[in-house]
Design an enzyme around this catalytic site. Structure first.
Site, PDB file in Angstrom:
ATOM      1  N   HIS A 285       1.164  -1.558  -0.543  1.00 25.47           N
ATOM      2  CA  HIS A 285      -0.053   0.051   0.099  1.00 25.47           C
ATOM      3  C   HIS A 285       1.032   1.459  -0.231  1.00 25.47           C
ATOM      4  O   HIS A 285       0.590   2.146  -0.596  1.00 25.47           O
ATOM      5  CB  HIS A 285      -0.873  -0.401   1.769  1.00 25.47           C
ATOM      6  CG  HIS A 285      -2.052  -0.952   0.772  1.00 25.47           C
ATOM      7  ND1 HIS A 285      -1.594  -2.464   1.346  1.00 25.47           N
ATOM      8  CD2 HIS A 285      -3.057  -0.954  -0.179  1.00 25.47           C
ATOM      9  CE1 HIS A 285      -3.353  -2.689   0.915  1.00 25.47           C
ATOM     10  NE2 HIS A 285      -3.558  -2.273  -0.035  1.00 25.47           N
TER      11      HIS A 285
ATOM     12  N   ARG B  88     -10.576   3.715  -1.241  1.00 23.10           N
ATOM     13  CA  ARG B  88      -9.602   2.994  -0.646  1.00 23.10           C
ATOM     14  C   ARG B  88      -9.829   3.829   1.030  1.00 23.10           C
ATOM     15  O   ARG B  88      -8.877   4.628   1.298  1.00 23.10           O
ATOM     16  CB  ARG B  88      -8.745   3.021  -0.589  1.00 23.10           C
ATOM     17  CG  ARG B  88      -8.221   1.609  -1.450  1.00 23.10           C
ATOM     18  CD  ARG B  88      -7.208   1.317  -1.581  1.00 23.10           C
ATOM     19  NE  ARG B  88      -6.425   0.880  -2.265  1.00 23.10           N
ATOM     20  CZ  ARG B  88      -5.863   0.531  -3.655  1.00 23.10           C
ATOM     21  NH1 ARG B  88      -5.686   1.521  -3.966  1.00 23.10           N
ATOM     22  NH2 ARG B  88      -5.175  -0.248  -4.741  1.00 23.10           N
TER      23      ARG B  88
ATOM     24  N   ARG C 228     -15.449   1.939  -0.237  1.00 22.77           N
ATOM     25  CA  ARG C 228     -14.618   0.651   0.102  1.00 22.77           C
ATOM     26  C   ARG C 228     -14.942   0.642   1.634  1.00 22.77           C
ATOM     27  O   ARG C 228     -14.293   1.581   2.311  1.00 22.77           O
ATOM     28  CB  ARG C 228     -13.281  -0.171  -0.265  1.00 22.77           C
ATOM     29  CG  ARG C 228     -13.448  -1.229   0.141  1.00 22.77           C
ATOM     30  CD  ARG C 228     -12.190  -2.159  -0.819  1.00 22.77           C
ATOM     31  NE  ARG C 228     -11.395  -1.714   0.329  1.00 22.77           N
ATOM     32  CZ  ARG C 228      -9.874  -1.858  -0.617  1.00 22.77           C
ATOM     33  NH1 ARG C 228      -9.232  -2.986  -1.327  1.00 22.77           N
ATOM     34  NH2 ARG C 228      -8.701  -0.754   0.020  1.00 22.77           N
TER      35      ARG C 228
ATOM     36  N   GLU D  97     -11.278 -11.222  -4.117  1.00 22.60           N
ATOM     37  CA  GLU D  97      -9.491 -10.944  -3.624  1.00 22.60           C
ATOM     38  C   GLU D  97      -9.089 -12.058  -4.120  1.00 22.60           C
ATOM     39  O   GLU D  97      -7.470 -11.747  -2.604  1.00 22.60           O
ATOM     40  CB  GLU D  97      -8.611  -9.688  -2.955  1.00 22.60           C
ATOM     41  CG  GLU D  97      -9.903  -8.678  -2.187  1.00 22.60           C
ATOM     42  CD  GLU D  97      -9.278  -7.849  -1.913  1.00 22.60           C
ATOM     43  OE1 GLU D  97      -8.427  -7.237  -2.281  1.00 22.60           O
ATOM     44  OE2 GLU D  97     -10.170  -7.040  -1.088  1.00 22.60           O
TER      45      GLU D  97
ATOM     46  N   ASN E 279      -4.509  -7.476  -6.860  1.00 21.60           N
ATOM     47  CA  ASN E 279      -3.440  -7.080  -6.080  1.00 21.60           C
ATOM     48  C   ASN E 279      -3.613  -8.465  -5.420  1.00 21.60           C
ATOM     49  O   ASN E 279      -2.329  -9.448  -4.917  1.00 21.60           O
ATOM     50  CB  ASN E 279      -3.737  -6.123  -5.756  1.00 21.60           C
ATOM     51  CG  ASN E 279      -4.177  -4.502  -5.798  1.00 21.60           C
ATOM     52  OD1 ASN E 279      -3.412  -4.689  -7.648  1.00 21.60           O
ATOM     53  ND2 ASN E 279      -3.865  -3.354  -5.414  1.00 21.60           N
ATOM     54  N   ASP E 280      -4.463  -8.243  -4.042  1.00 18.69           N
ATOM     55  CA  ASP E 280      -4.633  -9.659  -3.172  1.00 18.69           C
ATOM     56  C   ASP E 280      -4.656 -10.933  -3.980  1.00 18.69           C
ATOM     57  O   ASP E 280      -4.485 -11.540  -3.641  1.00 18.69           O
ATOM     58  CB  ASP E 280      -6.038  -9.110  -1.980  1.00 18.69           C
ATOM     59  CG  ASP E 280      -5.091  -8.319  -1.119  1.00 18.69           C
ATOM     60  OD1 ASP E 280      -4.279  -8.539  -0.892  1.00 18.69           O
ATOM     61  OD2 ASP E 280      -5.968  -7.046  -1.115  1.00 18.69           O
TER      62      ASP E 280
ATOM     63  N   ARG F 163       2.971  -9.341  -1.588  1.00 18.85           N
ATOM     64  CA  ARG F 163       2.885  -8.203  -2.640  1.00 18.85           C
ATOM     65  C   ARG F 163       3.496  -7.091  -2.272  1.00 18.85           C
ATOM     66  O   ARG F 163       3.813  -6.546  -2.495  1.00 18.85           O
ATOM     67  CB  ARG F 163       1.364  -7.882  -2.504  1.00 18.85           C
ATOM     68  CG  ARG F 163       1.163  -7.080  -0.736  1.00 18.85           C
ATOM     69  CD  ARG F 163      -0.854  -6.608  -1.036  1.00 18.85           C
ATOM     70  NE  ARG F 163      -0.767  -5.704  -2.011  1.00 18.85           N
ATOM     71  CZ  ARG F 163      -2.222  -5.297  -1.265  1.00 18.85           C
ATOM     72  NH1 ARG F 163      -2.988  -5.611  -1.621  1.00 18.85           N
ATOM     73  NH2 ARG F 163      -2.444  -4.129  -2.316  1.00 18.85           N
TER      74      ARG F 163
ATOM     75  N   CYS G 299     -10.457  -3.646 -10.202  1.00 19.76           N
ATOM     76  CA  CYS G 299      -9.994  -2.157  -9.959  1.00 19.76           C
ATOM     77  C   CYS G 299      -8.064  -2.548  -9.612  1.00 19.76           C
ATOM     78  O   CYS G 299      -7.601  -1.332  -8.546  1.00 19.76           O
ATOM     79  CB  CYS G 299     -10.888  -1.660  -8.832  1.00 19.76           C
ATOM     80  SG  CYS G 299     -10.865  -3.080  -7.187  1.00 19.76           S
TER      81      CYS G 299
HETATM   82  C1  PEP Z   1      -6.294  -5.478  -4.127  1.00 19.43           C
HETATM   83  O1  PEP Z   1      -6.153  -6.331  -4.001  1.00 19.43           O
HETATM   84  O2  PEP Z   1      -6.660  -5.157  -5.248  1.00 19.43           O
HETATM   85  C2  PEP Z   1      -7.274  -4.009  -4.323  1.00 19.43           C
HETATM   86  C3  PEP Z   1      -7.619  -3.492  -5.611  1.00 19.43           C
HETATM   87  O3  PEP Z   1      -7.411  -3.934  -3.307  1.00 19.43           O
HETATM   88  P1  PEP Z   1      -5.556  -3.103  -1.941  1.00 19.43           P
HETATM   89  O4  PEP Z   1      -5.048  -3.079  -2.951  1.00 19.43           O
HETATM   90  O5  PEP Z   1      -6.951  -1.885  -1.165  1.00 19.43           O
HETATM   91  O6  PEP Z   1      -5.476  -4.329  -1.274  1.00 19.43           O
HETATM   92 MG    MG Z   2      -7.348  -5.880  -1.576  1.00 21.21          MG
END
Ligand code: PEP
Ligand code: MG
Length: 582
Positions: A191, A298, A334, A433, A456-457, A467, A504
């Site tokens: 993040h 977020r 979210r 995710e 991402n997750d 990550r 996203c």
């Molecule tokens: C993700 O996990 O792809 C996502 C968009 O949320 P974050 O990056 O905030 O975990």
């Molecule tokens: Mg996420």
């Protein structure tokens, strides 16, 4: 000049002097003095050495009394080192002959020694390097240094260099003062990286140990495109980067001409481009880049950037600002996605061994219903200002989804009883995710209005790769064939059940990957505002057939490397100018 390769996490070129935030958090901003001030500077140095020696002597006495003579002796060694005549000569030379400030002289010389000790490869010598760091800290304090407050580094803008930066520290950086940042650790999709992109601060992470090679005030270039930093660049390199920066700015201005045009492919298929934001002030960037709405807000960053728990009113004001700015266009908020790498000043969960697998995200919200309700109330109150959609993060089981929805219903009834107006229709959705959500998707889609793929997750949990960890960054890629299969399944199930789907995760901000997603059947992408113009340019230059070809071929490949090479190669044949950065 020294070039160090790391991981590019936020594009752009930043050129400036280092503001070092080391583990002790001290900064050195002033490095040069006027020749006339040399005498005073030498006096400052002498006074600081004496003050530091006095402090260390006090430490020695105290620790000898409480912990024994052996421990006290450690500080005697420190004092000896501090008074070492060779060090003094070197410090004085830098001040006298090169007009450096006492802070800069102290830091430069001690850094060099610490580095030399560390590179000897013996644990005893590495300890010696630690002692030198300690002496540096005490001396800098005696020279009047203060720990660096990352939110305000004083008047001089510079490049922040540090071992690590947490997402909340990054969120609190002052964009006007921090031109770019570089860190020793950190992974591609943590993040911290995401916030840097949101704030449009060029950044490189995962550089490995480099802090001992620089001093506060050293010249640094952060190349956020190629993921490298250049220490003490020579003049031709500096000029080359200045030119590159101008080129990129011109390119961004050219792309801005697309702002009010739709993201329609050459064969007339309309793709919706929404924005990912972390803070209300980003709405300006969204509108300037032509975002059609917010695909991911977020909201936890409100939490991360304040000292205390935000009140319902504070949540409401932030949400209402975003809703008003988008006047009727969709805004997907979210609910809190705290925990894992996003910890506030006052962590809600105990220290966990595996925070990404622990009490985070929706799990944390459901365990803290009062906190969750506060946020849901504020969101519902803001719903009358436009097209609000509420989304739950990291849903893994149907039970979680149902509990979250039940809480939302209760909050809605409470608000109506309290006399608040709320919108009649509020769409409710979930992030997809974790692989469990994909596997159970047919059940989930019956209970939501929309889903958003968090690649991402999904990448992290599918490949078992943290990550934000630079050691396994080479394994972390959303185009791994295993992740692609889960993405494709998600898109197919959403189409079968006619549920709205968007992507996203950061994957959608890489144009070549975005085309792949369109080839799978995705029609809504949500990306950081800065990525929108180039996505639009790419989409307007291709046909859906081109994208489907990319998707079909990618699914035939066996490794992430092959997929990535194919996508980038094919992208370059479709859009040679874009691939070359023209
Ligand atoms: C993700 O996990 O792809 C996502 C968009 O949320 P974050 O990056 O905030 O975990
Ligand atoms: Mg996420």
């Amino acid at each position: 000049m020294l070039e160090i390769q790391g991981i590019a996490v936020s594009p752009g070129v930043a050129i400036g002097q280092a503001l070092i935030l080391d583990r002790e958090g001290y900064r050195i901003t002033r490095c040069q003095i006027a020749p006339a001030d040399r005498k005073t500077e030498l006096q400052r140095l002498e006074q600081a050495i004496e003050a530091a020696a006095d402090r260390m002597d006090t430490h020695r006495e105290q620790s000898a009394i409480s912990l024994g003579a052996d421990v006290g002796a450690i500080f005697s060694a420190h004092v000896q080192l501090l008074r070492d005549p060779r060090l003094r000569v070197e410090w004085r030379q830098l001040i006298q002959e090169e007009c450096f400030s006492a802070e800069y002289a102290v830091s430069t010389v001690l850094n060099r020694y610490a580095h030399a000790f560390r590179s000897m490869g013996s644990p005893i010598m590495a300890e010696r390097a630690g002692d030198i760091r300690d002496i540096e800290r005490v001396l800098l304090e005696s020279l009047g240094g203060h720990p660096l407050d990352v939110s305000n580094t004083g008047a001089q803008p510079g490049i922040l260099a540090s071992h690590d930066l947490t997402p909340s520290e990054t969120a609190n950086l002052d964009r006007r003062l921090i031109l770019g940042f570089c860190t020793e650790i950190g992974g591609p999709s943590g993040h911290t990286a995401i916030v840097a992109r949101g704030l449009e601060i060029p950044a490189v992470v995962g550089l490995g140990p480099f802090l001992q090679k620089i001093s506060g005030g050293s010249d640094i270039i952060v190349d956020g495109y190629r993921g490298r930093i250049i220490l003490e660049p020579d003049e031709p390199t500096r000029v080359r980067y200045l030119e590159r920066r101008v080129d990129r700015q011109c390119r961004a201005e050219r792309l801005n001409t697309l702002r009010d045009l739709p993201a329609t492919t050459r064969d007339d298929v309309r793709i919706r481009l929404l924005a990912n934001i972390e803070f209300p002030h980003e709405v300006e960037a969204c509108l300037a880049r032509g975002a059609e709405g917010v695909g991911l807000y977020r909201t936890e960053f409100l939490y991360l950037s304040s000292e205390t728990e935000p009140s319902e009113q504070e949540h409401y004001e932030a949400y209402s600002e975003v809703m008003k700015a988008f006047s009727g266009r969709p805004v997907v908020m979210r609910t809190l996605d705290l925990g894992a790498d996003k910890m506030g000043q006052r962590p809600l969960a105990e220290q966990e061994h595996n925070p990404f697998l622990g009490l985070c995200s929706i799990r944390l919200s459901l365990r803290n219903p009062a906190l969750f309700r506060t946020q849901l109330r504020a969101m519902m109150r803001a719903s009358i200002e436009g097209d609000l959609r509420i989304m739950f993060p990291m849903i893994t089981t149907l039970h979680e989804l149902r509990t979250a929805r039940m809480l939302l219903r209760q909050v809605s009834e409470d608000l109506q009883e309290d006399g608040f107006n709320i919108a009649g229709q509020i769409q409710v959705g979930m992030m997809v995710e974790v692989p469990a959500a994909v596997l159970m998707l047919e059940h989930f889609v019956r209970e939501v209005d929309f889903i958003s793929l968090g690649t991402n997750d999904l990448t992290q949990y599918t490949l078992a790769v943290d990550r934000s960890n630079e050691y396994v960054a080479d394994l972390y890629t959303a185009v791994d064939p295993a992740v692609l299969r889960l993405i494709k399944t998600t898109v197919d199930v959403a189409a079968q059940y006619q549920v709205d789907l968007s992507v996203c995760g950061e994957m959608s901000s890489t144009p070549a990957y975005a085309l792949l997603l369109v080839g799978f059947g995705v029609r809504t992408l949500s990306a950081p505002p800065a990525a929108i113009p180039q996505l639009k340019q790419a989409l307007r230059s291709v046909t859906v057939d081109d994208c489907q070809f990319m998707a079909k071929r990618a699914m035939e490949l066996e490794t992430a490397r092959e997929v990535d090479a194919f996508l980038n190669g094919h992208f370059a044949t479709l859009l040679p100018d874009m691939a070359l950065g023209v």
